[in-house]
Write a protein that holds these residues in place. Sequence first.
Motif, mmCIF file in Angstrom:
data_model
loop_
_atom_site.group_PDB
_atom_site.id
_atom_site.type_symbol
_atom_site.label_atom_id
_atom_site.label_comp_id
_atom_site.label_asym_id
_atom_site.label_seq_id
_atom_site.Cartn_x
_atom_site.Cartn_y
_atom_site.Cartn_z
ATOM 1 N N MET A 103 -12.450 -40.388 -73.902
ATOM 2 C CA MET A 103 -11.963 -41.226 -73.059
ATOM 3 C C MET A 103 -10.606 -40.642 -72.374
ATOM 4 O O MET A 103 -10.251 -41.195 -70.973
ATOM 5 N N VAL A 104 -9.891 -40.038 -72.865
ATOM 6 C CA VAL A 104 -8.300 -39.676 -72.317
ATOM 7 C C VAL A 104 -8.693 -38.394 -71.443
ATOM 8 O O VAL A 104 -7.760 -38.715 -70.729
ATOM 9 N N ARG A 105 -9.806 -37.159 -71.450
ATOM 10 C CA ARG A 105 -10.013 -36.770 -70.831
ATOM 11 C C ARG A 105 -10.271 -37.158 -69.350
ATOM 12 O O ARG A 105 -10.064 -36.260 -68.019
ATOM 13 N N ARG A 106 -11.117 -37.840 -69.239
ATOM 14 C CA ARG A 106 -11.611 -39.217 -68.138
ATOM 15 C C ARG A 106 -10.443 -39.717 -67.228
ATOM 16 O O ARG A 106 -10.591 -39.433 -66.321
ATOM 17 N N GLY A 107 -9.838 -40.288 -68.085
ATOM 18 C CA GLY A 107 -8.648 -41.129 -67.750
ATOM 19 C C GLY A 107 -7.495 -40.196 -67.259
ATOM 20 O O GLY A 107 -6.973 -39.658 -65.857
ATOM 21 N N ALA A 108 -7.660 -38.838 -67.551
ATOM 22 C CA ALA A 108 -6.682 -37.565 -66.631
ATOM 23 C C ALA A 108 -7.462 -37.483 -65.484
ATOM 24 O O ALA A 108 -6.992 -36.929 -64.820
ATOM 25 N N VAL A 109 -8.321 -36.940 -65.817
ATOM 26 C CA VAL A 109 -8.915 -36.022 -64.579
ATOM 27 C C VAL A 109 -9.189 -37.295 -63.351
ATOM 28 O O VAL A 109 -8.981 -36.398 -62.044
ATOM 29 N N LEU A 110 -9.048 -38.931 -63.538
ATOM 30 C CA LEU A 110 -9.123 -39.549 -62.621
ATOM 31 C C LEU A 110 -7.604 -39.199 -62.112
ATOM 32 O O LEU A 110 -7.231 -39.689 -60.751
ATOM 33 N N GLY A 111 -6.775 -39.406 -63.132
ATOM 34 C CA GLY A 111 -5.353 -39.546 -62.868
ATOM 35 C C GLY A 111 -4.952 -38.640 -62.145
ATOM 36 O O GLY A 111 -4.178 -38.478 -60.813
ATOM 37 N N LEU A 112 -5.288 -37.200 -62.609
ATOM 38 C CA LEU A 112 -4.691 -36.196 -61.677
ATOM 39 C C LEU A 112 -5.711 -36.004 -60.283
ATOM 40 O O LEU A 112 -5.263 -35.536 -59.071
ATOM 41 N N GLY A 113 -6.944 -36.748 -60.498
ATOM 42 C CA GLY A 113 -7.420 -36.618 -58.469
ATOM 43 C C GLY A 113 -7.195 -37.958 -58.166
ATOM 44 O O GLY A 113 -6.851 -36.935 -57.101
ATOM 45 N N ALA A 114 -6.547 -38.632 -58.982
ATOM 46 C CA ALA A 114 -6.091 -39.435 -57.651
ATOM 47 C C ALA A 114 -4.838 -39.057 -56.756
ATOM 48 O O ALA A 114 -4.704 -39.080 -55.208
ATOM 49 N N LEU A 115 -3.855 -38.418 -57.676
ATOM 50 C CA LEU A 115 -2.789 -37.544 -57.429
ATOM 51 C C LEU A 115 -3.045 -36.689 -56.146
ATOM 52 O O LEU A 115 -2.169 -36.410 -55.801
ATOM 53 N N TRP A 116 -4.158 -35.540 -56.937
ATOM 54 C CA TRP A 116 -4.312 -35.221 -55.259
ATOM 55 C C TRP A 116 -4.883 -35.525 -53.921
ATOM 56 O O TRP A 116 -4.209 -34.808 -52.957
ATOM 57 N N TRP A 117 -5.625 -36.288 -54.557
ATOM 58 C CA TRP A 117 -5.696 -36.924 -52.444
ATOM 59 C C TRP A 117 -4.960 -37.518 -52.028
ATOM 60 O O TRP A 117 -4.487 -37.676 -50.588
ATOM 61 N N TRP A 118 -4.028 -38.121 -52.850
ATOM 62 C CA TRP A 118 -2.649 -38.782 -52.433
ATOM 63 C C TRP A 118 -1.866 -37.859 -52.017
ATOM 64 O O TRP A 118 -1.576 -38.151 -50.646
ATOM 65 N N ALA A 119 -1.657 -36.129 -52.193
ATOM 66 C CA ALA A 119 -0.842 -35.399 -51.659
ATOM 67 C C ALA A 119 -1.476 -35.365 -50.222
ATOM 68 O O ALA A 119 -0.860 -35.032 -49.425
ATOM 69 N N VAL A 120 -3.123 -34.767 -50.392
ATOM 70 C CA VAL A 120 -3.818 -34.637 -49.136
ATOM 71 C C VAL A 120 -4.105 -35.962 -48.186
ATOM 72 O O VAL A 120 -3.091 -34.946 -47.231
ATOM 73 N N ALA A 121 -3.585 -36.553 -48.178
ATOM 74 C CA ALA A 121 -3.608 -37.945 -47.524
ATOM 75 C C ALA A 121 -2.014 -37.912 -47.217
ATOM 76 O O ALA A 121 -1.709 -38.033 -45.455
ATOM 77 N N ARG A 122 -0.985 -37.432 -47.487
ATOM 78 C CA ARG A 122 0.007 -37.007 -47.255
ATOM 79 C C ARG A 122 0.890 -36.785 -46.243
ATOM 80 O O ARG A 122 0.741 -36.303 -44.905
ATOM 81 N N LEU A 123 -0.523 -35.454 -46.378
ATOM 82 C CA LEU A 123 -0.277 -34.881 -46.203
ATOM 83 C C LEU A 123 -0.925 -34.470 -44.287
ATOM 84 O O LEU A 123 0.363 -33.973 -43.591
#
Length: 79
Positions: free
Chosen positions: A1-21
């Motif tokens: 459960m924690v691993r999935r939350g971390a993966v989703l959170g880091l994935g959202a952070l990455w997509w946010w960075a790419v969208a901002r770029l």
Amino acid sequence: MVRRGAVLGLGALWWWAVARLLLAPDAGVVEGAVAAGGWGLSLLPVHCVPKARAEGALAAGRWRRAWRVSTVRRFTDGE
């Protein structure tokens, strides 16, 4: 459960960075670093294989034995 939350959170952070770029004119170094780091990490699992299963992998201790043999030869060959 924690691993999935971390993966989703880091994935959202990455997509946010790419969208901002791509979309924000004031995107900077932080977004670029997050996007480049996430992209680099995404390649890692594709290229990692356990050493025992890797094709052409060297046996454990091979370099240590090679150095030991070359040191012994160096001292015995010259005398």
